[in-house]
Design a protein around this motif. Structure first.
Motif, mmCIF file in Angstrom:
data_model
loop_
_atom_site.group_PDB
_atom_site.id
_atom_site.type_symbol
_atom_site.label_atom_id
_atom_site.label_comp_id
_atom_site.label_asym_id
_atom_site.label_seq_id
_atom_site.Cartn_x
_atom_site.Cartn_y
_atom_site.Cartn_z
ATOM 1 N N SER A 1 0.901 -1.331 0.134
ATOM 2 C CA SER A 1 -0.141 -0.115 0.016
ATOM 3 C C SER A 1 0.777 1.412 -0.018
ATOM 4 C CB SER A 1 -0.884 -0.027 1.284
ATOM 5 O OG SER A 1 -1.705 1.073 1.214
ATOM 6 N N THR A 2 0.629 2.122 -0.872
ATOM 7 C CA THR A 2 1.412 3.345 -1.218
ATOM 8 C C THR A 2 0.811 4.728 -0.619
ATOM 9 O OG1 THR A 2 0.799 3.898 -3.284
ATOM 10 C CG2 THR A 2 2.785 2.512 -3.038
ATOM 11 N N GLU A 3 -0.606 4.406 0.093
ATOM 12 C CA GLU A 3 -1.163 5.664 0.462
ATOM 13 C C GLU A 3 -0.399 6.252 1.906
ATOM 14 O OE1 GLU A 3 -5.333 5.149 0.738
ATOM 15 O OE2 GLU A 3 -5.402 4.233 -1.148
ATOM 16 N N ILE A 4 -0.316 7.383 2.020
ATOM 17 C CA ILE A 4 0.312 8.035 3.166
ATOM 18 C C ILE A 4 -0.482 8.717 3.851
ATOM 19 C CG2 ILE A 4 2.035 9.442 4.101
ATOM 20 C CD1 ILE A 4 3.701 8.606 1.557
ATOM 21 N N ASN A 5 -1.067 8.618 5.054
ATOM 22 C CA ASN A 5 -2.102 9.277 5.930
ATOM 23 C C ASN A 5 -1.184 10.602 6.406
ATOM 24 O OD1 ASN A 5 -4.164 7.525 5.435
ATOM 25 N ND2 ASN A 5 -3.592 6.190 7.307
ATOM 26 N N LEU A 6 -1.567 11.534 6.206
ATOM 27 C CA LEU A 6 -0.979 13.090 6.796
ATOM 28 C C LEU A 6 -1.435 13.332 8.087
ATOM 29 C CD1 LEU A 6 -1.122 15.243 3.508
ATOM 30 C CD2 LEU A 6 0.888 13.955 4.321
ATOM 31 N N PRO A 7 -0.329 13.620 9.191
ATOM 32 C CA PRO A 7 -0.978 13.748 10.144
ATOM 33 C C PRO A 7 -1.439 15.424 10.215
ATOM 34 C CG PRO A 7 1.549 13.182 10.351
ATOM 35 C CD PRO A 7 1.062 13.166 8.883
ATOM 36 N N ASP A 8 -2.240 15.866 11.130
ATOM 37 C CA ASP A 8 -2.692 17.013 11.198
ATOM 38 C C ASP A 8 -1.444 18.038 10.990
ATOM 39 O OD1 ASP A 8 -5.365 16.004 11.231
ATOM 40 O OD2 ASP A 8 -5.434 16.017 13.465
ATOM 41 N N GLY A 9 -1.832 19.014 10.351
ATOM 42 C CA GLY A 9 -0.935 20.320 10.008
ATOM 43 C C GLY A 9 0.163 19.912 8.952
ATOM 44 N N TYR A 10 0.408 18.679 8.387
ATOM 45 C CA TYR A 10 1.529 18.705 7.771
ATOM 46 C C TYR A 10 0.927 18.610 6.347
ATOM 47 C CZ TYR A 10 4.680 17.086 11.538
ATOM 48 O OH TYR A 10 5.486 17.207 12.623
ATOM 49 N N GLU A 11 2.049 18.864 5.366
ATOM 50 C CA GLU A 11 1.682 18.981 3.955
ATOM 51 C C GLU A 11 2.858 18.246 3.205
ATOM 52 O OE1 GLU A 11 1.165 22.842 2.569
ATOM 53 O OE2 GLU A 11 -0.834 23.260 3.712
ATOM 54 N N ILE A 12 2.664 17.455 2.192
ATOM 55 C CA ILE A 12 3.755 16.955 1.492
ATOM 56 C C ILE A 12 4.399 18.123 0.701
ATOM 57 C CG2 ILE A 12 4.337 15.425 -0.644
ATOM 58 C CD1 ILE A 12 2.144 13.708 0.508
ATOM 59 N N ASP A 13 5.820 18.118 0.703
ATOM 60 C CA ASP A 13 6.758 18.926 0.162
ATOM 61 C C ASP A 13 7.049 18.301 -1.181
ATOM 62 O OD1 ASP A 13 8.255 20.845 -0.684
ATOM 63 O OD2 ASP A 13 9.789 20.736 0.967
ATOM 64 N N GLU A 14 6.497 18.700 -2.237
ATOM 65 C CA GLU A 14 6.594 18.366 -3.534
ATOM 66 C C GLU A 14 8.242 18.358 -4.040
ATOM 67 O OE1 GLU A 14 4.733 16.276 -5.113
ATOM 68 O OE2 GLU A 14 3.020 16.622 -3.833
ATOM 69 N N ALA A 15 8.889 19.492 -3.895
ATOM 70 C CA ALA A 15 10.043 19.874 -3.781
ATOM 71 C C ALA A 15 11.310 18.893 -3.427
ATOM 72 C CB ALA A 15 10.470 21.191 -3.623
ATOM 73 N N GLN A 16 11.051 18.201 -2.451
ATOM 74 C CA GLN A 16 11.858 17.274 -1.662
ATOM 75 C C GLN A 16 11.371 15.881 -1.958
ATOM 76 O OE1 GLN A 16 13.264 17.963 2.270
ATOM 77 N NE2 GLN A 16 11.942 20.199 2.256
ATOM 78 N N SER A 17 10.221 15.675 -2.679
ATOM 79 C CA SER A 17 9.617 14.473 -2.701
ATOM 80 C C SER A 17 9.883 13.812 -4.126
ATOM 81 C CB SER A 17 8.231 14.169 -2.368
ATOM 82 O OG SER A 17 7.703 14.652 -1.241
ATOM 83 N N TYR A 18 10.269 12.489 -4.372
ATOM 84 C CA TYR A 18 10.438 12.142 -5.901
ATOM 85 C C TYR A 18 10.127 10.520 -5.649
ATOM 86 C CZ TYR A 18 14.653 10.296 -3.463
ATOM 87 O OH TYR A 18 15.630 9.382 -2.384
ATOM 88 N N SER A 19 10.258 9.975 -6.936
ATOM 89 C CA SER A 19 10.005 8.603 -7.313
ATOM 90 C C SER A 19 10.823 7.951 -8.361
ATOM 91 C CB SER A 19 8.454 8.458 -7.623
ATOM 92 O OG SER A 19 8.218 7.120 -7.928
ATOM 93 N N ASN A 20 11.525 7.060 -8.154
ATOM 94 C CA ASN A 20 12.260 6.492 -9.203
ATOM 95 C C ASN A 20 12.658 4.802 -8.946
ATOM 96 O OD1 ASN A 20 14.083 5.886 -6.830
ATOM 97 N ND2 ASN A 20 15.575 7.306 -7.458
ATOM 98 N N ASN A 21 13.131 4.393 -9.912
ATOM 99 C CA ASN A 21 13.335 3.080 -9.799
ATOM 100 C C ASN A 21 14.773 2.561 -9.636
ATOM 101 O OD1 ASN A 21 10.931 2.327 -11.003
ATOM 102 N ND2 ASN A 21 11.439 2.699 -13.117
ATOM 103 N N THR A 22 14.662 1.634 -8.728
ATOM 104 C CA THR A 22 16.035 1.315 -7.820
ATOM 105 C C THR A 22 16.274 -0.413 -7.725
ATOM 106 O OG1 THR A 22 17.494 1.937 -6.095
ATOM 107 C CG2 THR A 22 15.228 1.771 -5.557
ATOM 108 N N THR A 23 17.105 -0.664 -7.064
ATOM 109 C CA THR A 23 17.157 -2.010 -6.640
ATOM 110 C C THR A 23 17.334 -1.994 -5.147
ATOM 111 O OG1 THR A 23 18.522 -2.805 -8.807
ATOM 112 C CG2 THR A 23 18.595 -4.183 -7.020
ATOM 113 N N PHE A 24 16.640 -2.882 -4.339
ATOM 114 C CA PHE A 24 16.759 -2.946 -3.086
ATOM 115 C C PHE A 24 16.583 -4.483 -2.467
ATOM 116 C CE2 PHE A 24 14.337 -3.085 1.117
ATOM 117 C CZ PHE A 24 15.311 -2.217 1.707
#
Length: 88
Positions: free
Chosen positions: A26-49
């Protein structure tokens, strides 16, 4: 008797790992009250884990000078945990 115990433990371990992987998909993230997602610092990429091709999602939530970082790794292909356990 020892073989039955070992087999039961292996089956239990595979079941627990399967449930853990299924709940982690599941990739849904519940935001705590008062928090917002900072799009400038967030990213998505392909990697090997741990040897598995994954999509890495990095989300940063901010509230003033406080932040929360959440990293998720989603396998790009279906994992067969039973096959991995047999190879061990």
């Amino acid at each position: 008797m020892n073989r039955k115990i070992i087999l039961a433990c292996l089956i239990l371990a595979v079941a627990v790992a399967t449930i853990g992987v299924a709940s982690a998909l599941s990739t849904e993230i519940n935001l705590p009250d008062g928090y917002e997602i900072d799009e400038a610092q967030s990213y998505s990429n392909n990697t090997t884990f741990m040897g598995v091709d994954c999509e890495c999602n990095h989300a940063v939530m901010v509230n003033g000078d406080k932040n929360i970082t959440v990293d998720t790794y989603l396998p790009r292909a279906e994992l067969n945990l039973l096959q991995v356990m047999v190879q061990l």
